[in-house]
Design a protein around this motif. Structure first.
Motif, PDB file in Angstrom:
ATOM      1  N   THR A 215       3.186 -30.988  -5.895  1.00  0.00           N
ATOM      2  CA  THR A 215       1.983 -31.772  -5.625  1.00  0.00           C
ATOM      3  C   THR A 215       2.339 -33.094  -4.960  1.00  0.00           C
ATOM      4  OG1 THR A 215       0.828 -30.761  -7.495  1.00  0.00           O
ATOM      5  CG2 THR A 215      -0.045 -32.842  -6.646  1.00  0.00           C
ATOM      6  N   ARG A 216       3.299 -33.802  -5.560  1.00  0.00           N
ATOM      7  CA  ARG A 216       3.698 -35.092  -4.982  1.00  0.00           C
ATOM      8  C   ARG A 216       4.322 -34.910  -3.590  1.00  0.00           C
ATOM      9  NH1 ARG A 216       5.498 -36.138 -10.347  1.00  0.00           N
ATOM     10  NH2 ARG A 216       7.663 -35.771  -9.713  1.00  0.00           N
TER      11      ARG A 216
ATOM     12  N   SER B 273       3.606 -32.552  -1.421  1.00  0.00           N
ATOM     13  CA  SER B 273       2.557 -32.274  -0.430  1.00  0.00           C
ATOM     14  C   SER B 273       1.816 -33.552  -0.041  1.00  0.00           C
ATOM     15  CB  SER B 273       1.581 -31.229  -0.982  1.00  0.00           C
ATOM     16  OG  SER B 273       0.905 -31.723  -2.128  1.00  0.00           O
ATOM     17  N   GLU B 274       1.594 -34.430  -1.023  1.00  0.00           N
ATOM     18  CA  GLU B 274       0.943 -35.709  -0.717  1.00  0.00           C
ATOM     19  C   GLU B 274       1.831 -36.562   0.190  1.00  0.00           C
ATOM     20  OE1 GLU B 274       0.266 -37.280  -4.573  1.00  0.00           O
ATOM     21  OE2 GLU B 274      -1.535 -36.052  -4.962  1.00  0.00           O
ATOM     22  N   ARG B 275       3.106 -36.547  -0.102  1.00  0.00           N
ATOM     23  CA  ARG B 275       4.064 -37.324   0.711  1.00  0.00           C
ATOM     24  C   ARG B 275       4.115 -36.818   2.143  1.00  0.00           C
ATOM     25  NH1 ARG B 275      10.421 -38.004  -1.020  1.00  0.00           N
ATOM     26  NH2 ARG B 275      11.267 -38.408   1.073  1.00  0.00           N
ATOM     27  N   CYS B 276       4.001 -35.515   2.303  1.00  0.00           N
ATOM     28  CA  CYS B 276       4.074 -34.919   3.646  1.00  0.00           C
ATOM     29  C   CYS B 276       2.715 -34.827   4.321  1.00  0.00           C
ATOM     30  CB  CYS B 276       4.704 -33.525   3.558  1.00  0.00           C
ATOM     31  SG  CYS B 276       6.429 -33.525   3.020  1.00  0.00           S
ATOM     32  N   ASN B 277       1.673 -35.282   3.589  1.00  0.00           N
ATOM     33  CA  ASN B 277       0.310 -35.275   4.140  1.00  0.00           C
ATOM     34  C   ASN B 277      -0.111 -33.865   4.547  1.00  0.00           C
ATOM     35  OD1 ASN B 277      -2.115 -36.530   4.827  1.00  0.00           O
ATOM     36  ND2 ASN B 277      -1.487 -36.808   6.964  1.00  0.00           N
TER      37      ASN B 277
ATOM     38  N   THR C 156      -1.589 -29.913   2.647  1.00  0.00           N
ATOM     39  CA  THR C 156      -2.112 -29.318   1.410  1.00  0.00           C
ATOM     40  C   THR C 156      -0.977 -28.616   0.669  1.00  0.00           C
ATOM     41  OG1 THR C 156      -2.694 -27.215   2.451  1.00  0.00           O
ATOM     42  CG2 THR C 156      -4.349 -28.981   2.494  1.00  0.00           C
ATOM     43  N   GLN C 157      -1.130 -28.518  -0.658  1.00  0.00           N
ATOM     44  CA  GLN C 157      -0.069 -27.876  -1.439  1.00  0.00           C
ATOM     45  C   GLN C 157       0.111 -26.399  -1.082  1.00  0.00           C
ATOM     46  OE1 GLN C 157      -0.040 -28.752  -5.642  1.00  0.00           O
ATOM     47  NE2 GLN C 157       1.149 -26.911  -6.144  1.00  0.00           N
TER      48      GLN C 157
ATOM     49  N   GLU D  93      11.313 -35.048  -4.758  1.00  0.00           N
ATOM     50  CA  GLU D  93      10.242 -35.310  -5.733  1.00  0.00           C
ATOM     51  C   GLU D  93      10.333 -34.397  -6.954  1.00  0.00           C
ATOM     52  OE1 GLU D  93       8.121 -37.689  -5.624  1.00  0.00           O
ATOM     53  OE2 GLU D  93       8.366 -38.410  -3.560  1.00  0.00           O
TER      54      GLU D  93
END
Length: 314
Positions: A19-20, A22-26, A28-29, A15
Motif C-alpha cells: 500500500t505504501r 503504491s502511494e509512493r509510486c503514485n 494504484t495497488q 517500504e
C-alpha cells in the motif's frame, strides 16, 4: 523487463508494504501488484513473501535487489545526462594559434553572456590542421586563414577581419624607424621561423621570385618565444601586426609587396550543425575585430555570408 517494474519492486523492497509503495509510486495497488507479478514471472520466482501483517523479500528478491537498484540508478543517471546535454549546446570551435588571444577571449565572453546555453569547446592549431579536422568532422567550425589557397567548394567562409603582416625587429634594428620593411631588405637577414605561420610555403615562393633568401636560425611554435628572441636581437620574425606586443620589438609593415591575411569563420557546406553554431555566427558578426566589424558579403552562390552557416544550423 520494464523500468516501471523495477521502480515498483525497489519501492516495495524499501517500504515492505504494498500500500505504501503504491502511494509512493503514485499508482494504484492493483497496478503495482500486477507489475510485480509480471516481473516475478520473468525472473522465474517469487520476489516477496506476503504474510498477513508483513511483507518480506524472498532469497531471490534479496539476490536481485542490488542488481535492479544498479539498473535503476544508471537509468536515472542516463536521463539526467541526456537532459543536461539537450539544455547545453556543446560547440567544438577550432582557433588558429596565431590569432591574438584577446580577440578570442572577447568573443567567448560575449557568447557566455548572451548565450549561456552554448558550451564552447576550444582547441588551437595551425590553419592546415584545423581545416583537416573540420573536414573530418572533429570540429563544427573553425577560425583561420590560409593565404594563397585555391577555393574549396566543400567549405563556406565568413570573412571576419583582414590583418597586415609585418616584420618584427629589435627596436635598434637599422630599419626600425623607417616605418616599413621592403622585401628586398630581408635578403640575408637572420630569420626566426614561426612553425605555425599560415604563410609558410606561400610567402617563400614570393620571396624566391624576388631573389630574397632568409636563413632560419631558430624555429618556434609560440609567438611569445619568437618575440623574446627578437627582443634579444637574435633575428627578425614575420608576424601579424596585432601580435607584436613587446616593448623591445617594433612591427614594420612588409612592402613591395605587402602581405595581408584574411581571417574567416569557416564551416563545411551542407553539414547539419548544432544550434550553438548560429549563436557563434551572430556574435562573431556583431563583434568588432581589431576595431572593425565584419561586413556582410555575398559568396560564390550569391548568398550573404552568414546565411551559409545560419541556415544549416536552424
Amino acid at each position: 523487463m520494464e523500468m516501471h517494474q523495477v521502480r515498483y519492486f525497489l519501492a516495495v523492497a524499501e517500504e515492505l508494504n504494498f500500500t505504501r509503495a503504491s502511494e509512493r509510486c503514485n499508482v494504484t495497488q492493483p497496478s503495482l501488484s500486477r507489475a510485480i507479478k509480471l516481473l516475478e514471472e520473468e525472473l522465474g520466482g517469487l520476489l516477496f513473501r506476503r504474510e498477513r501483517d508483513s511483507t518480506h523479500l524472498t532469497d531471490l528478491g534479496a539476490l536481485v535487489r542490488p542488481h535492479l537498484q544498479s539498473v535503476y540508478d544508471h537509468s536515472k543517471l542516463a536521463k539526467h545526462l541526456s537532459q543536461e546535454f539537450v539544455t547545453k549546446w556543446p560547440l567544438k570551435l577550432g582557433i588558429m594559434s596565431t590569432i591574438s588571444p584577446d580577440e578570442i577571449v572577447d568573443l567567448v565572453a560575449n557568447i557566455r553572456t548572451r548565450h549561456p546555453e552554448v558550451e564552447l569547446r576550444l582547441c588551437d592549431a595551425n590553419a592546415k590542421d584545423l581545416r583537416a579536422r573540420l573536414l573530418a568532422g572533429d570540429l563544427e567550425v573553425a577560425i583561420y586563414a590560409l593565404p594563397g589557397e585555391a577555393p574549396d567548394e566543400r567549405i563556406h567562409s565568413i570573412p571576419l577581419f583582414r590583418e597586415q603582416m609585418v616584420l618584427a625587429v629589435h627596436r635598434d634594428h637599422r630599419l626600425a624607424k623607417t616605418g616599413a620593411f621592403p622585401v628586398q631588405e630581408m635578403n640575408g637577414e637572420s630569420y626566426i621561423h614561426r612553425m605555425n605561420c599560415e604563410f609558410a610555403g606561400y610567402a617563400d615562393e614570393i620571396l624566391a621570385q624576388k631573389g630574397v633568401t632568409c636563413k632560419p636560425v631558430y624555429w618556434s611554435e609560440r609567438d611569445d618565444w619568437t618575440l623574446a628572441m627578437i627582443a634579444a636581437g637574435l633575428g627578425f620574425g614575420f608576424m601579424p601586426a596585432n601580435s607584436v606586443k613587446h616593448p623591445c620589438v617594433v612591427g614594420l609593415p612588409v612592402v613591395e609587396p605587402e602581405f595581408w591575411r584574411q581571417v574567416s569563420l569557416v564551416s563545411v557546406r551542407g553539414r547539419r550543425y548544432s544550434p550553438g553554431v548560429g549563436s557563434l555566427v551572430r556574435e562573431a558578426m556583431r563583434k568588432t575585430w581589431f576595431g572593425k566589424q565584419p561586413k556582410l558579403v555575398k559568396d560564390s552562390e550569391g548568398e550573404l555570408a552568414p546565411a551559409g552557416i545560419g541556415e544549416a544550423a536552424a
